[in-house]
Design a protein around this motif. Structure first.
Motif, PDB file in Angstrom:
ATOM      1  N   PRO A 113      28.181  46.085  36.756  1.00  0.00           N
ATOM      2  CA  PRO A 113      27.140  45.533  37.626  1.00  0.00           C
ATOM      3  C   PRO A 113      27.695  44.404  38.496  1.00  0.00           C
ATOM      4  O   PRO A 113      28.157  43.382  37.975  1.00  0.00           O
ATOM      5  CB  PRO A 113      26.090  45.024  36.633  1.00  0.00           C
ATOM      6  N   GLY A 114      27.709  44.620  39.795  1.00  0.00           N
ATOM      7  CA  GLY A 114      28.119  43.577  40.738  1.00  0.00           C
ATOM      8  C   GLY A 114      29.597  43.267  40.775  1.00  0.00           C
ATOM      9  O   GLY A 114      30.007  42.332  41.470  1.00  0.00           O
ATOM     10  N   ARG A 115      30.417  44.022  40.059  1.00  0.00           N
ATOM     11  CA  ARG A 115      31.854  43.755  40.098  1.00  0.00           C
ATOM     12  C   ARG A 115      32.622  44.998  39.677  1.00  0.00           C
ATOM     13  O   ARG A 115      32.040  45.989  39.263  1.00  0.00           O
ATOM     14  CB  ARG A 115      32.211  42.548  39.220  1.00  0.00           C
ATOM     15  N   GLU A 134      39.228  41.986  36.323  1.00  0.00           N
ATOM     16  CA  GLU A 134      37.899  42.106  36.934  1.00  0.00           C
ATOM     17  C   GLU A 134      37.871  41.368  38.268  1.00  0.00           C
ATOM     18  O   GLU A 134      38.494  40.311  38.418  1.00  0.00           O
ATOM     19  CB  GLU A 134      36.834  41.514  36.002  1.00  0.00           C
ATOM     20  N   THR A 136      35.142  40.527  41.853  1.00  0.00           N
ATOM     21  CA  THR A 136      33.828  40.677  42.470  1.00  0.00           C
ATOM     22  C   THR A 136      33.878  41.897  43.397  1.00  0.00           C
ATOM     23  O   THR A 136      34.965  42.336  43.797  1.00  0.00           O
ATOM     24  CB  THR A 136      33.455  39.433  43.294  1.00  0.00           C
ATOM     25  N   ARG A 140      37.249  39.332  45.120  1.00  0.00           N
ATOM     26  CA  ARG A 140      37.775  38.086  44.543  1.00  0.00           C
ATOM     27  C   ARG A 140      38.113  38.310  43.066  1.00  0.00           C
ATOM     28  O   ARG A 140      37.296  38.809  42.305  1.00  0.00           O
ATOM     29  CB  ARG A 140      36.753  36.947  44.702  1.00  0.00           C
ATOM     30  N   ILE A 142      38.493  37.742  39.302  1.00  0.00           N
ATOM     31  CA  ILE A 142      37.716  36.951  38.332  1.00  0.00           C
ATOM     32  C   ILE A 142      38.566  36.600  37.117  1.00  0.00           C
ATOM     33  O   ILE A 142      38.719  35.441  36.758  1.00  0.00           O
ATOM     34  CB  ILE A 142      36.450  37.714  37.881  1.00  0.00           C
ATOM     35  N   ARG A 143      39.119  37.627  36.462  1.00  0.00           N
ATOM     36  CA  ARG A 143      39.900  37.338  35.245  1.00  0.00           C
ATOM     37  C   ARG A 143      40.732  38.549  34.851  1.00  0.00           C
ATOM     38  O   ARG A 143      40.446  39.674  35.242  1.00  0.00           O
ATOM     39  CB  ARG A 143      38.989  36.968  34.081  1.00  0.00           C
ATOM     40  N   LYS A 199      31.642  43.561  25.145  1.00  0.00           N
ATOM     41  CA  LYS A 199      31.056  42.261  25.513  1.00  0.00           C
ATOM     42  C   LYS A 199      32.081  41.144  25.357  1.00  0.00           C
ATOM     43  O   LYS A 199      32.139  40.234  26.173  1.00  0.00           O
ATOM     44  CB  LYS A 199      29.830  41.958  24.648  1.00  0.00           C
ATOM     45  N   GLU A 200      32.850  41.222  24.292  1.00  0.00           N
ATOM     46  CA  GLU A 200      33.840  40.172  24.030  1.00  0.00           C
ATOM     47  C   GLU A 200      35.138  40.420  24.778  1.00  0.00           C
ATOM     48  O   GLU A 200      36.007  39.549  24.785  1.00  0.00           O
ATOM     49  CB  GLU A 200      34.124  40.091  22.525  1.00  0.00           C
TER      50      GLU A 200
ATOM     51  N   ARG B  29      34.157  33.746  26.538  1.00  0.00           N
ATOM     52  CA  ARG B  29      34.159  35.198  26.663  1.00  0.00           C
ATOM     53  C   ARG B  29      33.400  35.616  27.912  1.00  0.00           C
ATOM     54  O   ARG B  29      33.563  36.728  28.403  1.00  0.00           O
ATOM     55  CB  ARG B  29      33.510  35.822  25.435  1.00  0.00           C
ATOM     56  N   LEU B  30      32.551  34.733  28.419  1.00  0.00           N
ATOM     57  CA  LEU B  30      31.832  35.015  29.662  1.00  0.00           C
ATOM     58  C   LEU B  30      32.697  34.585  30.836  1.00  0.00           C
ATOM     59  O   LEU B  30      33.173  33.447  30.877  1.00  0.00           O
ATOM     60  CB  LEU B  30      30.503  34.262  29.699  1.00  0.00           C
ATOM     61  N   ALA B  31      32.876  35.470  31.774  1.00  0.00           N
ATOM     62  CA  ALA B  31      33.707  35.143  32.932  1.00  0.00           C
ATOM     63  C   ALA B  31      32.995  34.135  33.829  1.00  0.00           C
ATOM     64  O   ALA B  31      31.766  34.037  33.821  1.00  0.00           O
ATOM     65  CB  ALA B  31      33.993  36.416  33.718  1.00  0.00           C
ATOM     66  N   ASP B  32      33.793  33.392  34.587  1.00  0.00           N
ATOM     67  CA  ASP B  32      33.223  32.550  35.643  1.00  0.00           C
ATOM     68  C   ASP B  32      33.277  33.392  36.916  1.00  0.00           C
ATOM     69  O   ASP B  32      34.317  33.493  37.564  1.00  0.00           O
ATOM     70  CB  ASP B  32      34.037  31.272  35.798  1.00  0.00           C
ATOM     71  N   ILE B  33      32.159  33.996  37.263  1.00  0.00           N
ATOM     72  CA  ILE B  33      32.148  34.969  38.356  1.00  0.00           C
ATOM     73  C   ILE B  33      32.071  34.278  39.715  1.00  0.00           C
ATOM     74  O   ILE B  33      32.482  34.838  40.725  1.00  0.00           O
ATOM     75  CB  ILE B  33      31.000  35.987  38.136  1.00  0.00           C
ATOM     76  N   GLY B  34      31.587  33.048  39.726  1.00  0.00           N
ATOM     77  CA  GLY B  34      31.522  32.307  40.985  1.00  0.00           C
ATOM     78  C   GLY B  34      30.249  31.489  41.082  1.00  0.00           C
ATOM     79  O   GLY B  34      29.376  31.566  40.212  1.00  0.00           O
ATOM     80  N   PRO B  35      30.146  30.695  42.146  1.00  0.00           N
ATOM     81  CA  PRO B  35      28.955  29.855  42.301  1.00  0.00           C
ATOM     82  C   PRO B  35      27.723  30.704  42.603  1.00  0.00           C
ATOM     83  O   PRO B  35      27.803  31.679  43.352  1.00  0.00           O
ATOM     84  CB  PRO B  35      29.306  28.949  43.486  1.00  0.00           C
ATOM     85  N   GLU B 173      27.425  36.109  34.117  1.00  0.00           N
ATOM     86  CA  GLU B 173      27.295  37.509  33.713  1.00  0.00           C
ATOM     87  C   GLU B 173      26.380  38.190  34.722  1.00  0.00           C
ATOM     88  O   GLU B 173      25.502  37.543  35.320  1.00  0.00           O
ATOM     89  CB  GLU B 173      26.712  37.612  32.290  1.00  0.00           C
ATOM     90  N   ILE B 174      26.624  39.479  34.936  1.00  0.00           N
ATOM     91  CA  ILE B 174      25.716  40.292  35.750  1.00  0.00           C
ATOM     92  C   ILE B 174      25.397  41.530  34.924  1.00  0.00           C
ATOM     93  O   ILE B 174      26.318  42.235  34.475  1.00  0.00           O
ATOM     94  CB  ILE B 174      26.350  40.702  37.105  1.00  0.00           C
ATOM     95  N   TYR B 175      24.128  41.776  34.713  1.00  0.00           N
ATOM     96  CA  TYR B 175      23.682  42.934  33.948  1.00  0.00           C
ATOM     97  C   TYR B 175      23.073  43.951  34.911  1.00  0.00           C
ATOM     98  O   TYR B 175      22.534  43.582  35.947  1.00  0.00           O
ATOM     99  CB  TYR B 175      22.593  42.568  32.933  1.00  0.00           C
ATOM    100  N   ASP B 188      24.360  35.366  25.236  1.00  0.00           N
ATOM    101  CA  ASP B 188      25.025  34.858  26.445  1.00  0.00           C
ATOM    102  C   ASP B 188      24.406  33.538  26.894  1.00  0.00           C
ATOM    103  O   ASP B 188      25.112  32.608  27.292  1.00  0.00           O
ATOM    104  CB  ASP B 188      24.938  35.888  27.581  1.00  0.00           C
TER     105      ASP B 188
END
Lengths: 372, 193
Positions: A113-115, A134, A136, A140, A142-143, A199-200, B29-35, B173-175, B188
């Motif tokens: 979703p979104g990336r 990953e 965007t 861009r 991400i990680r 998820k992890e 574990r949660l990515a920093d996807i951006g502002p 996170e984006i679901y 999360d």
């Protein structure tokens, strides 16, 4: 990825200029039977550089863009296919992938979703370890997600959201797949499969399959906690299935034809299609009983069949016949069509034969395909 | 000794909470996807919802429209389940916020959105349904990389994306509907707080 809510009108073919003297490109084939240009290449998109080994690609989650990559250049193009589906347009080129990610050889383009989640075949220097990264949707970084030490090779990735599991497979890094076939080191291919907590983004299990397990396909039946892979250098189909303790058992399910290069599913989860690159046919395995795959049919489509693309209704399957510049043994390239009837039987459409050999720049190796 | 024991007790008490926190996005574990982009749209009480004012909260942002027959009803219902799970986890309240942005501002007036919120038992003090002038909504959608366009049958097509924004205003996170389950979202959000 959002489903195509109508029959396909355009088939995109990701093309390598066969002699690597001209730029690689995307060919747009009109596949609307009602069109005056049905079966014709109606447009090409020049990617602006050559020698990329353009290979795999994938839609973003909203189906508006395609991410497409080169195995030798590690270059990635983002194409807009929503504004004018007949004339896709490159909107961004990512030239700095190895520097940004520490990885090379972008392979699978998996929409989240979104990336985008990408698997890579090796490290930035063309060796090991492989990994995932990953981005965007607009490119861009991400990680990066590292492979476990016990499984340094990478290839495909597939996620089962309902089970929170991700599975990755193994091939070879650029130091090996970049060589002519005769010089390839057969010991420099992986056979590991990794099960991850999605998820992890954490590896849970490393298992062995046959040599070079390529595509990863989860069963499309949500009740079944199992999946499949095709082991190219073992000429076999393998099944992975959850065990009572939550780990997965990997086992050989069938011997296939030589060098099974691609693996596709029918939407009803009944059939697996295996392209036998080392021969000239596609096998159709009935996996209604996953413990007893039965060879239901064989379609002799032409030399070195490779990528397949099954339509959403399961009634048509497009086929190309190039794997890698270093592995192709035949210099004639095409896109052909297999029709699948209500009983699930394959029939080659003799009227559909798109010639990829007479572009102004000469022949092109068509590899991956997408429908729009 | 008493002071030392008190300090030790404080450390032990804090430790589990600290392990769930996520002050450094790179370590999570949660990515920093951006502002997270701005919202700047008006809720059913006439208040403009701005992300800047939501700093310190974990925010769940969805894009829906009230006449949608596709993913929107399921998304909003799933968010209701997250709301209930957050209540059970004692996290619902001042530390979290839900914002549902309409992609159909012409039809989704504040009054229509108020009725929609009632239908889904949205706890509106902490869950805002926002709208605005079409150009304002378009601006917000552009900022979030969202779009909506009519299909041949007039039904609005749009991507299924629900964004989790951390208390620092970063998307973590984006679901899609497929990935939106209460257990994961609560975990999360807890990791962000």
């Amino acid at each position: 990825v959002k489903r195509l809510d109508r029959p396909e009108r355009f088939l995109y073919v990701f093309c390598v200029d066969a002699d690597a003297r001209d730029n690689d490109f995307v060919a747009v084939v009109d596949v609307d039977p009602k069109s005056d240009h049905y079966k014709q290449i109606i447009h090409t998109v020049d990617l602006g550089s050559k020698g990329n080994e353009t290979h795999h690609w994938g839609f973003t989650d909203d189906r508006t863009h395609i991410w497409a990559g080169g195995l030798l250049s590690s270059r990635i193009w983002i194409l807009d296919v929503a504004t004018d589906p007949a004339r896709p347009k490159v909107v961004k080129v990512l030239d700095d992938i190895p520097a940004a990610t520490g990885l090379s050889g972008p392979h699978t383009y998996y929409a989240l979703p979104g990336r985008m989640l990408l698997s890579f075949l090796g490290s930035a220097d063309g060796g090991l370890p492989a990994g995932l990264a990953e981005f965007t949707n607009d490119g861009r970084f991400i990680r990066r997600i590292d492979q476990p030490e016990a499984a340094p090779y990478g290839y495909d990735v597939a996620i089962n959201p309902g089970r929170n599991r991700m599975v990755t497979s193994s091939f070879a890094p650029m130091r090996n797949y970049g060589k002519p076939f005769a010089d390839m080191n057969m010991d420099d291919f992986g056979s590991e499969m990794v099960v991850w907590d999605f998820k992890e983004r954490k590896p849970l299990q490393v298992a062995k399959a046959g040599k070079a397990p390529l595509e990863v396909r989860w069963s499309l039946d949500p009740e079944k906690n199992l999946g499949w892979t095709n082991c190219a250098l073992d000429s076999s189909l393998w099944r992975f299935e959850v065990k009572p303790d939550g780990s997965y058992a990997f086992s050989k399910a069938a011997e296939t034809g030589p060098l099974p290069a691609d693996l596709r599913q029918s939407p009803d989860d009944r059939f697996l299609y295996v392209s036998c690159f080392g021969a000239d046919f596609i096998q159709q395995w009935d996996v209604s009983d996953p413990n007893k795959p039965i060879l239901h049919g064989t379609a002799v489509i032409g030399t070195q069949p490779n990528m397949m693309h099954v339509t959403g209704d399961g009634r048509r399957m497009y086929v190309t016949n190039s794997l890698l510049s270093t592995l192709d043994r035949d210099g004639t390239f095409w896109v052909r069509l297999i029709r699948i009837d209500e009983q699930g039987n394959m029939h080659i459409d003799k009227e559909f034969d798109v010639d990829l050999n007479h572009f102004p720049t000469g022949p092109a190796r068509g590899h991956d395909m997408l429908l729009n | 000794l008493i002071v030392k024991r008190s300090l030790l007790a404080a450390v032990l008490l804090l430790a589990p909470a600290a392990s769930g926190r996520d002050d450094d996005p790179r370590a999570s574990r949660l990515a920093d996807i951006g502002p997270a982009p701005e919202i700047g749209l008006t809720d059913t009480d006439g208040t403009v919802v701005r992300l800047e004012a939501l700093r310190g909260k974990a925010v769940l942002v969805s894009f829906i429209y009230t006449t949608c027959g596709g993913v929107c009803p399921a998304t909003t219902h799933r968010m209701f389940r997250v709301q209930e799970a957050l209540k059970e986890a004692k996290l619902w309240g001042d530390r979290v916020k839900f914002v549902s942005i309409t992609v159909d501002p012409t039809r989704d007036t504040p009054e229509v959105l108020r009725r929609y919120a009632d239908v889904y038992d949205a706890d509106t003090p902490h869950w805002s349904f926002v709208t605005g002038l079409p150009e304002q909504v378009q601006k917000a959608m552009d900022g979030w990389g969202m779009w909506a366009r009519p299909n041949a049958d007039g039904v609005l097509d749009h991507p299924s994306r629900i964004f989790l924004v951390d208390p620092m205003g970063r998307i973590r996170e984006i679901y899609s509907l497929e990935f939106l389950n209460a257990k994961d979202v609560v975990a999360d959000m807890r990791a962000c707080l």
